[in-house]
Motif scaffolding. Structure first.
Motif, PDB file in Angstrom:
ATOM      1  N   VAL A 131      50.343  27.593 -54.828  1.00 26.17           N
ATOM      2  CA  VAL A 131      48.961  27.402 -55.270  1.00 26.17           C
ATOM      3  C   VAL A 131      48.622  28.475 -56.295  1.00 26.17           C
ATOM      4  O   VAL A 131      48.895  29.657 -56.089  1.00 26.17           O
ATOM      5  N   VAL A 132      48.013  28.056 -57.422  1.00 28.52           N
ATOM      6  CA  VAL A 132      47.602  29.024 -58.435  1.00 28.52           C
ATOM      7  C   VAL A 132      46.090  29.057 -58.641  1.00 28.52           C
ATOM      8  O   VAL A 132      45.575  29.986 -59.255  1.00 28.52           O
ATOM      9  N   HIS A 133      45.381  28.034 -58.125  1.00 30.76           N
ATOM     10  CA  HIS A 133      43.921  28.022 -58.310  1.00 30.76           C
ATOM     11  C   HIS A 133      43.294  27.077 -57.297  1.00 30.76           C
ATOM     12  O   HIS A 133      43.838  26.015 -57.008  1.00 30.76           O
ATOM     13  N   VAL A 134      42.125  27.474 -56.791  1.00 33.40           N
ATOM     14  CA  VAL A 134      41.340  26.639 -55.894  1.00 33.40           C
ATOM     15  C   VAL A 134      39.937  26.511 -56.478  1.00 33.40           C
ATOM     16  O   VAL A 134      39.312  27.518 -56.817  1.00 33.40           O
ATOM     17  N   VAL A 174      34.236  17.182 -57.526  1.00 31.37           N
ATOM     18  CA  VAL A 174      35.197  17.199 -56.424  1.00 31.37           C
ATOM     19  C   VAL A 174      35.874  18.571 -56.318  1.00 31.37           C
ATOM     20  O   VAL A 174      36.052  19.251 -57.326  1.00 31.37           O
ATOM     21  N   SER A 175      36.230  18.969 -55.113  1.00 33.48           N
ATOM     22  CA  SER A 175      37.022  20.187 -54.914  1.00 33.48           C
ATOM     23  C   SER A 175      38.476  19.855 -55.220  1.00 33.48           C
ATOM     24  O   SER A 175      38.924  18.726 -54.995  1.00 33.48           O
ATOM     25  N   TRP A 176      39.213  20.855 -55.733  1.00 34.05           N
ATOM     26  CA  TRP A 176      40.607  20.601 -56.069  1.00 34.05           C
ATOM     27  C   TRP A 176      41.427  21.876 -55.995  1.00 34.05           C
ATOM     28  O   TRP A 176      40.900  22.977 -56.046  1.00 34.05           O
ATOM     29  N   VAL A 177      42.745  21.663 -55.865  1.00 34.58           N
ATOM     30  CA  VAL A 177      43.690  22.772 -55.776  1.00 34.58           C
ATOM     31  C   VAL A 177      44.796  22.517 -56.787  1.00 34.58           C
ATOM     32  O   VAL A 177      45.334  21.407 -56.868  1.00 34.58           O
ATOM     33  N   LEU A 178      45.125  23.542 -57.567  1.00 41.21           N
ATOM     34  CA  LEU A 178      46.134  23.447 -58.613  1.00 41.21           C
ATOM     35  C   LEU A 178      47.396  24.183 -58.185  1.00 41.21           C
ATOM     36  O   LEU A 178      47.327  25.306 -57.680  1.00 41.21           O
ATOM     37  N   PHE A 179      48.540  23.555 -58.443  1.00 43.99           N
ATOM     38  CA  PHE A 179      49.835  24.145 -58.147  1.00 43.99           C
ATOM     39  C   PHE A 179      50.505  24.567 -59.445  1.00 43.99           C
ATOM     40  O   PHE A 179      50.136  24.111 -60.528  1.00 43.99           O
ATOM     41  N   GLU A 180      51.492  25.450 -59.364  1.00 41.08           N
ATOM     42  CA  GLU A 180      52.003  26.172 -60.534  1.00 41.08           C
ATOM     43  C   GLU A 180      52.583  25.326 -61.656  1.00 41.08           C
ATOM     44  O   GLU A 180      52.616  25.764 -62.796  1.00 41.08           O
ATOM     45  N   ARG A 197      58.714  19.495 -58.134  1.00 42.44           N
ATOM     46  CA  ARG A 197      58.824  20.960 -58.019  1.00 42.44           C
ATOM     47  C   ARG A 197      57.633  21.540 -57.282  1.00 42.44           C
ATOM     48  O   ARG A 197      57.772  22.408 -56.418  1.00 42.44           O
ATOM     49  N   ASP A 198      56.435  21.065 -57.636  1.00 43.50           N
ATOM     50  CA  ASP A 198      55.243  21.558 -56.949  1.00 43.50           C
ATOM     51  C   ASP A 198      55.264  21.182 -55.469  1.00 43.50           C
ATOM     52  O   ASP A 198      54.844  21.962 -54.615  1.00 43.50           O
ATOM     53  N   GLY A 199      55.764  20.001 -55.153  1.00 44.35           N
ATOM     54  CA  GLY A 199      55.810  19.535 -53.779  1.00 44.35           C
ATOM     55  C   GLY A 199      56.858  20.219 -52.929  1.00 44.35           C
ATOM     56  O   GLY A 199      56.806  20.143 -51.696  1.00 44.35           O
TER      57      GLY A 199
END
Length: 136
Positions: free
Chosen positions: A129-132, A32-38, A122-124
């Motif tokens: 974004v730190v990584h895709v 799956v594709s994903w996005v990471l927040f700080e 906090r992320d919301g």
């Protein structure tokens, strides 16, 4: 794409690279594709469309912040089998926050869940974004 996150709190997980490694290990088999927040929140994109960071940011903007009296306060916890931490779920099935085993002083499900919910909040609200990870 990896963008260095800013360290803001003493309870922040080690660093961005560690978070990326954790999520790659967890999600690699899924494809799956994903996005990471700080702060460790990951938005999985099972139907990625267009620019992934923007798509994930919109999901987290809606489902990340905790609002009193609603489903945003709900959470579940799941310990990782390797003992490195927990996954904290919320009211959107594709938004999950990682809590490292060294983060909460109290390893009870309640304390871990509250900690993870706070990180998701906090992320919301910060939406950094730190990584895709694009698996398309």
């Amino acid at each position: 794409m990896t963008v260095r996150g800013r360290v803001r709190d003493h309870d922040r997980v080690d660093d961005t690279e560690h978070l990326v490694e954790v999520w790659q290990r967890i999600l690699a088999p899924s494809g799956v594709s994903w996005v990471l927040f700080e702060n460790g929140t990951c938005v999985m994109l099972k139907e990625p469309d267009g620019e992934l960071a923007g798509q994930a940011t919109e999901i987290l903007r809606q489902y990340g912040p905790v609002r009193a009296g609603g489903p945003a306060g709900d959470f579940g916890t799941r310990a990782l089998k390797d003992g490195t931490g927990w996954l904290v779920t919320g009211h959107h099935p594709d938004v999950v926050t990682y809590v490292g085993s060294d983060e909460p002083a109290d390893p009870s499900n309640l304390a871990v869940g509250l900690h993870g919910r706070s990180k998701r909040h906090r992320d919301g609200t910060d939406l950094q974004v730190v990584h895709v990870e694009d698996a398309r």
